[in-house]
Design an enzyme around this catalytic site. Structure first.
Site, PDB file in Angstrom:
ATOM      1  N   ASN A  48       7.478   0.732   0.862  1.00 21.18           N
ATOM      2  CA  ASN A  48       6.544  -0.509   1.859  1.00 21.18           C
ATOM      3  C   ASN A  48       6.460  -1.535   1.795  1.00 21.18           C
ATOM      4  O   ASN A  48       7.544  -2.068   1.237  1.00 21.18           O
ATOM      5  CB  ASN A  48       5.265   0.585   1.480  1.00 21.18           C
ATOM      6  CG  ASN A  48       3.898  -0.066   0.338  1.00 21.18           C
ATOM      7  OD1 ASN A  48       4.001  -1.498   0.332  1.00 21.18           O
ATOM      8  ND2 ASN A  48       4.263   0.678  -0.966  1.00 21.18           N
ATOM      9  N   LYS A  72     -14.638   3.572   1.595  1.00 27.73           N
ATOM     10  CA  LYS A  72     -14.190   3.473  -0.217  1.00 27.73           C
ATOM     11  C   LYS A  72     -13.773   3.365  -1.173  1.00 27.73           C
ATOM     12  O   LYS A  72     -13.713   3.764  -2.079  1.00 27.73           O
ATOM     13  CB  LYS A  72     -12.388   2.261   0.550  1.00 27.73           C
ATOM     14  CG  LYS A  72     -11.417   2.613  -0.410  1.00 27.73           C
ATOM     15  CD  LYS A  72      -9.890   2.135   0.222  1.00 27.73           C
ATOM     16  CE  LYS A  72      -9.347   2.515   2.166  1.00 27.73           C
ATOM     17  NZ  LYS A  72      -8.846   1.905   2.578  1.00 27.73           N
ATOM     18  N   LYS A 123     -13.856   5.752  -3.834  1.00 29.73           N
ATOM     19  CA  LYS A 123     -13.254   5.344  -5.201  1.00 29.73           C
ATOM     20  C   LYS A 123     -14.094   5.178  -6.481  1.00 29.73           C
ATOM     21  O   LYS A 123     -13.668   4.607  -7.423  1.00 29.73           O
ATOM     22  CB  LYS A 123     -11.915   4.226  -4.737  1.00 29.73           C
ATOM     23  CG  LYS A 123     -10.900   4.586  -4.141  1.00 29.73           C
ATOM     24  CD  LYS A 123      -9.694   4.590  -3.686  1.00 29.73           C
ATOM     25  CE  LYS A 123      -8.807   4.496  -2.443  1.00 29.73           C
ATOM     26  NZ  LYS A 123      -7.505   3.892  -2.439  1.00 29.73           N
ATOM     27  N   PHE A 182      -9.146  -2.458  -3.600  1.00 27.73           N
ATOM     28  CA  PHE A 182      -8.192  -3.796  -2.772  1.00 27.73           C
ATOM     29  C   PHE A 182      -8.141  -2.640  -0.780  1.00 27.73           C
ATOM     30  O   PHE A 182      -8.037  -1.519  -1.115  1.00 27.73           O
ATOM     31  CB  PHE A 182      -6.955  -4.931  -2.185  1.00 27.73           C
ATOM     32  CG  PHE A 182      -6.469  -6.192  -3.292  1.00 27.73           C
ATOM     33  CD1 PHE A 182      -6.895  -5.736  -4.142  1.00 27.73           C
ATOM     34  CD2 PHE A 182      -6.733  -6.368  -1.984  1.00 27.73           C
ATOM     35  CE1 PHE A 182      -7.660  -7.220  -4.709  1.00 27.73           C
ATOM     36  CE2 PHE A 182      -6.837  -8.361  -2.678  1.00 27.73           C
ATOM     37  CZ  PHE A 182      -7.334  -8.546  -3.881  1.00 27.73           C
ATOM     38  N   PRO A 226      -1.469  10.237  -8.105  1.00 32.41           N
ATOM     39  CA  PRO A 226      -2.139   9.727  -8.081  1.00 32.41           C
ATOM     40  C   PRO A 226      -3.089   8.786  -7.593  1.00 32.41           C
ATOM     41  O   PRO A 226      -2.771   7.213  -7.261  1.00 32.41           O
ATOM     42  CB  PRO A 226      -2.310   9.898  -9.922  1.00 32.41           C
ATOM     43  CG  PRO A 226      -0.867   9.822  -9.408  1.00 32.41           C
ATOM     44  CD  PRO A 226       0.208  10.126  -8.658  1.00 32.41           C
ATOM     45  N   ASP A 227      -4.104   8.449  -7.321  1.00 35.58           N
ATOM     46  CA  ASP A 227      -5.178   7.067  -6.706  1.00 35.58           C
ATOM     47  C   ASP A 227      -5.592   6.715  -8.553  1.00 35.58           C
ATOM     48  O   ASP A 227      -6.715   7.171  -9.327  1.00 35.58           O
ATOM     49  CB  ASP A 227      -5.840   7.179  -6.396  1.00 35.58           C
ATOM     50  CG  ASP A 227      -7.286   6.640  -5.521  1.00 35.58           C
ATOM     51  OD1 ASP A 227      -6.698   5.706  -5.849  1.00 35.58           O
ATOM     52  OD2 ASP A 227      -7.277   6.712  -4.725  1.00 35.58           O
ATOM     53  N   ILE A 228      -4.441   5.194  -8.369  1.00 42.20           N
ATOM     54  CA  ILE A 228      -4.766   4.563 -10.075  1.00 42.20           C
ATOM     55  C   ILE A 228      -5.826   4.128  -9.811  1.00 42.20           C
ATOM     56  O   ILE A 228      -6.931   4.573 -10.951  1.00 42.20           O
ATOM     57  CB  ILE A 228      -3.724   3.707  -9.928  1.00 42.20           C
ATOM     58  CG1 ILE A 228      -2.432   4.566  -9.352  1.00 42.20           C
ATOM     59  CG2 ILE A 228      -3.776   3.101 -11.195  1.00 42.20           C
ATOM     60  CD1 ILE A 228      -1.504   3.308  -9.148  1.00 42.20           C
ATOM     61  N   LEU A 229      -6.364   3.760  -8.754  1.00 44.59           N
ATOM     62  CA  LEU A 229      -7.945   3.121  -8.864  1.00 44.59           C
ATOM     63  C   LEU A 229      -8.903   3.954  -8.859  1.00 44.59           C
ATOM     64  O   LEU A 229      -9.667   3.616  -9.879  1.00 44.59           O
ATOM     65  CB  LEU A 229      -7.804   2.055  -7.506  1.00 44.59           C
ATOM     66  CG  LEU A 229      -9.446   1.504  -7.001  1.00 44.59           C
ATOM     67  CD1 LEU A 229      -9.799   0.399  -7.980  1.00 44.59           C
ATOM     68  CD2 LEU A 229      -9.568   1.064  -5.892  1.00 44.59           C
ATOM     69  N   LYS A 264      22.970  12.758  -6.323  1.00 41.04           N
ATOM     70  CA  LYS A 264      22.621  12.300  -4.405  1.00 41.04           C
ATOM     71  C   LYS A 264      22.795  12.978  -3.744  1.00 41.04           C
ATOM     72  O   LYS A 264      23.799  14.132  -4.033  1.00 41.04           O
ATOM     73  CB  LYS A 264      23.858  11.429  -4.563  1.00 41.04           C
ATOM     74  CG  LYS A 264      23.783  10.718  -3.039  1.00 41.04           C
ATOM     75  CD  LYS A 264      24.635   9.499  -2.601  1.00 41.04           C
ATOM     76  CE  LYS A 264      25.226   9.283  -1.569  1.00 41.04           C
ATOM     77  NZ  LYS A 264      26.488   8.685  -1.057  1.00 41.04           N
TER      78      LYS A 264
HETATM   79  N1  CTP Z   1      -4.715   2.689  -4.626  1.00 43.02           N
HETATM   80  C1  CTP Z   1      -4.350   3.013  -6.289  1.00 43.02           C
HETATM   81  N2  CTP Z   1      -3.295   4.402  -6.101  1.00 43.02           N
HETATM   82  C2  CTP Z   1      -3.831   4.928  -4.757  1.00 43.02           C
HETATM   83  C3  CTP Z   1      -3.497   4.585  -4.089  1.00 43.02           C
HETATM   84  C4  CTP Z   1      -4.278   3.242  -3.784  1.00 43.02           C
HETATM   85  O1  CTP Z   1      -4.761   2.298  -6.992  1.00 43.02           O
HETATM   86  N3  CTP Z   1      -2.673   5.785  -5.399  1.00 43.02           N
HETATM   87  C5  CTP Z   1      -4.960   1.343  -4.631  1.00 43.02           C
HETATM   88  C6  CTP Z   1      -4.738   0.229  -4.121  1.00 43.02           C
HETATM   89  O2  CTP Z   1      -4.112  -0.526  -5.047  1.00 43.02           O
HETATM   90  C7  CTP Z   1      -6.392  -0.670  -3.371  1.00 43.02           C
HETATM   91  C8  CTP Z   1      -6.962   0.456  -2.639  1.00 43.02           C
HETATM   92  O3  CTP Z   1      -6.384   1.546  -3.600  1.00 43.02           O
HETATM   93  O4  CTP Z   1      -6.906  -1.015  -4.463  1.00 43.02           O
HETATM   94  C9  CTP Z   1      -7.053   1.204  -1.882  1.00 43.02           C
HETATM   95  O5  CTP Z   1      -6.052   1.574  -1.354  1.00 43.02           O
HETATM   96  P1  CTP Z   1      -5.978   2.943   0.452  1.00 43.02           P
HETATM   97  O6  CTP Z   1      -4.442   2.449   0.300  1.00 43.02           O
HETATM   98  O7  CTP Z   1      -6.048   1.753   1.368  1.00 43.02           O
HETATM   99  O8  CTP Z   1      -6.931   3.353   0.360  1.00 43.02           O
HETATM  100  P2  CTP Z   1      -6.520   4.814   0.762  1.00 43.02           P
HETATM  101  O9  CTP Z   1      -7.354   5.864   0.115  1.00 43.02           O
HETATM  102  O10 CTP Z   1      -4.588   4.619   1.041  1.00 43.02           O
HETATM  103  O11 CTP Z   1      -7.405   5.393   1.673  1.00 43.02           O
HETATM  104  P3  CTP Z   1      -6.670   4.401   3.432  1.00 43.02           P
HETATM  105  O12 CTP Z   1      -5.507   5.876   3.447  1.00 43.02           O
HETATM  106  O13 CTP Z   1      -7.905   6.152   4.769  1.00 43.02           O
HETATM  107  O14 CTP Z   1      -6.748   3.483   3.941  1.00 43.02           O
END
Ligand code: CTP
Length: 398
Positions: free
Chosen positions: A208, A338, A342, A324, A304-307, A286
């Site tokens: 991204n 959010k 989270k 964030f 995984p959602d690290i936060l 490849k």
């Molecule tokens: N984040 C994380 N790990 C992930 C995705 C997000 O730690 N796999 C953390 C980001 O570093 C940031 C926060 O979560 O602090 C917000 O992430 P965002 O991508 O905006 O939220 P989403 O849960 O993806 O929600 P949405 O896509 O609905 O905006």
């Protein structure tokens, strides 16, 4: 917190020397003693009289001042301080330091000292970005010399870019941190930053547009307040900050592992733009066109959602977990939701609709959402947002 400390302040020749006068006043106000040294060039920008009047001590100017040598040799002078501060530090003085030259009082003191040294560089943007200065900076940093700034902005010479000396409050914070006296001294903070790269095959990936600018500024601001920062970064476009432990990762899964390995910590700030998915059927080799004209099909699996993982840790959850949220509409409502979803303590929300120019820009306009409400901050540079947030984190952990 600098009270009772002695600072040996070396003023080199640059326009920014006028800011050093204010630095001296602020240090004195805080109870520090300032022993001033000026290079010959510095005297073209500010007078020794102003410097000595504000410092309340005579300015040391000459390597071969025999009367003073009798009172206090330059070796002793260089070691009598708790910290040596060079502000402004010019390209020339940095080059001399990197090369170990000692041809005037300032460079001799810097070579003779065994005291920690902090530089506040100030120079024209071309000089700062010149390969020679980059090289010298690298040498000085690996010699353990601390650096604050320079900042990006309009320069006295009419150009724009990095090279402006750090502002006085930033230099004061860096001095406190160098003396082990910043408000975050003894605190360990994990910061995630940058994008992640999710491989498709050994040569291709999904990424991204995150530059890592806000996370980098935040890590720098936290370190400046004295925190021990573990900076877990994906492949970012901006160089990492100085004075922090850097852990480089590529994927979201690697980032999670690195953050978990960095715990326990007093706080975690997740500023990374983590990919929501990785390619579940990434190829080991490849991927080749097979001649059939059919495009490959990628399967995605959620990352995984690290936060959320950090915020939900049972044993060693950091006391403060900050996330964030980049939103394009109903910013506060989405960010509040959010925060709850989270399980983090604070969310720093910003509006990234294209019209705001925030994404990829130098400025940011954020709303800080804590358990006790939403605060809209004015539009600020990313550095200023970072400094404000770092101060708030210091208050919360105090
Ligand atoms: N984040 C994380 N790990 C992930 C995705 C997000 O730690 N796999 C953390 C980001 O570093 C940031 C926060 O979560 O602090 C917000 O992430 P965002 O991508 O905006 O939220 P989403 O849960 O993806 O929600 P949405 O896509 O609905 O905006």
């Amino acid at each position: 917190m600098v009270s009772g400390k002695r600072i040996l302040l070396i003023v080199a020749g640059g326009i920014a020397a006028y800011k050093t006068l204010d630095l001296i006043r602020r240090l004195r106000e805080r109870g520090a003693a300032v022993t001033p040294v000026m290079t010959q060039a510095a005297e073209r920008f500010v007078t020794p009289l102003s410097v000595s009047a504000l410092a309340g001590e005579a300015v040391h100017r000459d390597l071969f001042d025999l009367t003073r040598e009798a009172e206090m040799g330059h070796i002793q002078l260089s070691r009598s301080a708790d910290l040596v501060v060079v502000a402004p530090a010019t390209a020339n003085l940095m080059a001399k330091m990197a090369g170990g030259l000692a041809d005037d009082l300032a460079s001799t003191l810097l070579l003779a000292t065994d005291t920690p040294v902090l530089l506040a560089p100030a120079m024209n943007v071309r000089m700062w970005t010149h390969p020679a200065t980059r090289r010298n900076l690298g040498v000085l940093q690996s010699d353990g010399i601390r650096v604050v700034g320079p900042n990006e902005g309009d320069m006295a010479c009419g150009e724009y870019g990095p090279g402006r000396m750090a502002e006085v409050p930033e230099i004061l914070s860096a001095i406190e941190a160098a003396l082990g006296a910043g408000p975050l001294a003894g605190r360990r903070i994990v910061v995630t930053s940058g994008p992640t790269h999710e491989p498709i095959d050994p040569v291709r990936y999904i990424a991204n547009r995150s530059s890592g600018a806000q996370g980098t500024a935040l890590a720098r601001a936290l370190a400046t307040l004295g925190a021990e920062v573990v900076f877990v970064t994906g492949p970012a476009a901006v160089p990492p900050p100085q004075g922090v432990e850097i852990v480089r990762v590529e994927t979201a899964r690697e980032m999670l592992a690195a953050v978990e390995a960095a715990l326990p910590a007093d706080a975690a700030v997740c500023a990374a733009a983590v990919a929501d998915w990785h390619v579940a059927n990434a190829a080991d080799q490849k991927m080749k066109k097979d001649g059939s004209g059919r495009a490959p099909v990628l399967d995605f699996a959620e990352n995984p959602d690290i936060l959320a993982r950090i915020a939900r840790r049972a044993e060693d959850r950091p006391r403060l977990v900050v996330g964030f949220a980049a939103e394009t509409h109903d910013v506060v409502a989405h960010a509040e939701a959010k925060r709850a979803r989270k399980g983090c303590d604070w969310i720093v929300a910003n509006d990234v609709s294209p019209a705001t120019g925030i994404m990829g820009g130098a400025e940011n306009e954020v709303t800080l959402i804590t358990g006790s409400g939403a605060e809209a901050w004015p539009r600020l540079s990313k550095d200023e947002v970072a400094q404000r947030l770092a101060r708030r984190i210091a208050e919360a952990l105090a």
